[in-house]
Motif scaffolding. Structure first.
Motif, mmCIF file in Angstrom:
data_model
loop_
_atom_site.group_PDB
_atom_site.id
_atom_site.type_symbol
_atom_site.label_atom_id
_atom_site.label_comp_id
_atom_site.label_asym_id
_atom_site.label_seq_id
_atom_site.Cartn_x
_atom_site.Cartn_y
_atom_site.Cartn_z
ATOM 1 N N ASN A 1 1.708 8.801 4.520
ATOM 2 C CA ASN A 1 0.817 8.259 5.545
ATOM 3 C C ASN A 1 1.650 7.873 6.762
ATOM 4 O O ASN A 1 2.340 6.849 6.755
ATOM 5 C CB ASN A 1 0.061 7.045 4.993
ATOM 6 C CG ASN A 1 -1.014 6.539 5.936
ATOM 7 O OD1 ASN A 1 -0.768 6.354 7.123
ATOM 8 N ND2 ASN A 1 -2.201 6.296 5.407
ATOM 9 N N ALA A 2 1.561 8.680 7.813
ATOM 10 C CA ALA A 2 2.379 8.449 9.003
ATOM 11 C C ALA A 2 2.006 7.160 9.722
ATOM 12 O O ALA A 2 2.855 6.543 10.365
ATOM 13 C CB ALA A 2 2.244 9.636 9.961
ATOM 14 N N GLU A 3 0.745 6.734 9.618
ATOM 15 C CA GLU A 3 0.326 5.496 10.280
ATOM 16 C C GLU A 3 0.978 4.280 9.639
ATOM 17 O O GLU A 3 1.348 3.327 10.330
ATOM 18 C CB GLU A 3 -1.195 5.361 10.249
ATOM 19 C CG GLU A 3 -1.926 6.286 11.209
ATOM 20 C CD GLU A 3 -1.495 6.072 12.656
ATOM 21 O OE1 GLU A 3 -1.486 4.914 13.120
ATOM 22 O OE2 GLU A 3 -1.147 7.062 13.322
ATOM 23 N N LEU A 4 1.131 4.294 8.321
ATOM 24 C CA LEU A 4 1.817 3.188 7.655
ATOM 25 C C LEU A 4 3.265 3.101 8.118
ATOM 26 O O LEU A 4 3.795 2.012 8.335
ATOM 27 C CB LEU A 4 1.752 3.351 6.130
ATOM 28 C CG LEU A 4 0.391 3.133 5.471
ATOM 29 C CD1 LEU A 4 0.486 3.414 3.974
ATOM 30 C CD2 LEU A 4 -0.121 1.718 5.712
ATOM 31 N N GLU B 1 0.834 -1.202 0.000
ATOM 32 C CA GLU B 1 0.000 0.000 0.000
ATOM 33 C C GLU B 1 0.870 1.254 0.000
ATOM 34 O O GLU B 1 0.572 2.231 -0.708
ATOM 35 C CB GLU B 1 -0.915 -0.010 1.224
ATOM 36 C CG GLU B 1 -1.857 1.174 1.321
ATOM 37 C CD GLU B 1 -2.884 1.229 0.196
ATOM 38 O OE1 GLU B 1 -3.474 2.304 -0.017
ATOM 39 O OE2 GLU B 1 -3.097 0.188 -0.476
ATOM 40 N N ALA B 2 1.948 1.226 0.769
ATOM 41 C CA ALA B 2 2.846 2.388 0.822
ATOM 42 C C ALA B 2 3.492 2.654 -0.528
ATOM 43 O O ALA B 2 3.611 3.812 -0.954
ATOM 44 C CB ALA B 2 3.918 2.166 1.883
ATOM 45 N N ALA B 3 3.912 1.599 -1.217
ATOM 46 C CA ALA B 3 4.541 1.774 -2.540
ATOM 47 C C ALA B 3 3.544 2.368 -3.531
ATOM 48 O O ALA B 3 3.892 3.249 -4.333
ATOM 49 C CB ALA B 3 5.066 0.432 -3.043
ATOM 50 N N LYS B 4 2.313 1.886 -3.471
ATOM 51 C CA LYS B 4 1.270 2.399 -4.361
ATOM 52 C C LYS B 4 1.021 3.890 -4.106
ATOM 53 O O LYS B 4 0.953 4.696 -5.049
ATOM 54 C CB LYS B 4 -0.019 1.606 -4.148
ATOM 55 C CG LYS B 4 -1.172 2.041 -5.040
ATOM 56 C CD LYS B 4 -2.393 1.164 -4.815
ATOM 57 C CE LYS B 4 -3.032 1.455 -3.477
ATOM 58 N NZ LYS B 4 -4.296 0.698 -3.289
#
Length: 228
Positions: free
Chosen positions: A145-148, A91-94
């Protein structure tokens, strides 16, 4: 809480987290709070607060009426963490492919280039795992996204020891030259190309290639932890 007390808790937390991440405690063993307080040169109150925090984060286990225990080391639990890592990082890469600032991508590319010199025979597995984690944390930060990022930091800590064993085993079996920055380059290229699907797929392939070795790695980790 006074500033001094907060510092004592943070110091105990960081030291205990490192011990838990590297399995300085044997899996499933009960922690002796008195011994730990003396070892860390702290009082019981900040120690207990640090232990509770680490239990909440999954680094330790609290059993009512029994105390704190080191977490288990089983293929099933490690597989769960690897799968969680894959979900977070894909998800982070996307998101990074959609959101990353060009200057931040250039900075990550420069970091990758600089780290190439360390991906060679003779570099310790400890340093290589640190570099790998650093790349993945930097890329995740580009998601915005800091939560990721927070979730990935937690998972990284909980699989750190097994990842160290995995890299060492891979290098010993296939030769140190198999540990390269090539997968990271492919991920970064997909993010630079602003291709979320390609970035996600490259990340998934990079992480899932090591899933098949989890059982062997946990067995090797146990052998190392319980070696005479």
């Amino acid at each position: 809480m006074t500033k001094k007390s907060a510092c004592s808790v943070e110091r105990a937390y960081r030291m205990l987290k490192e011990m838990a991440a590297t399995y300085a405690f044997k899996p499933d063993s009960r922690l002796n709070e008195g011994v730990l307080a003396r070892q860390l040169e702290t009082s019981r109150t900040p120690l207990r607060e640090a232990l509770n925090r680490l239990a909440a984060e999954g680094f330790l286990v609290f059993r009512p009426g029994q105390g704190f225990f080191c977490r288990s080391l089983t293929p099933g639990e490690i597989m769960d963490l690897y799968e969680a890592r894959a979900a977070i990082e894909c998800e982070a890469a996307k998101l990074a492919a959609r959101r990353a600032d060009p200057q931040d991508l250039d900075a990550l590319g420069a970091f990758l280039e600089a780290s190439c010199a360390d991906y060679q025979p003779g570099t310790s597995p400890v340093e290589l795992v640190r570099l790998d984690e650093d790349f993945h944390m930097r890329l995740t930060a580009l998601s915005g996204n800091a939560e990721l990022s927070r979730l990935l930091e937690n998972v990284n800590g909980r699989i750190h020891f097994v990842r160290l064993i995995d890299l060492r085993t891979l290098s010993q079996r296939d030769g140190p030259e198999v540990v390269t920055t090539a997968p990271h380059r492919r991920i970064l290229e997909a993010v630079r190309a602003r291709d979320p699907e390609a970035a996600q797929n490259e990340m998934r392939g990079h992480i899932e290639r090591r899933l098949e070795a989890i059982t062997e790695n946990v067995r090797n980790a146990f052998a190392e932890l319980y070696a005479p």
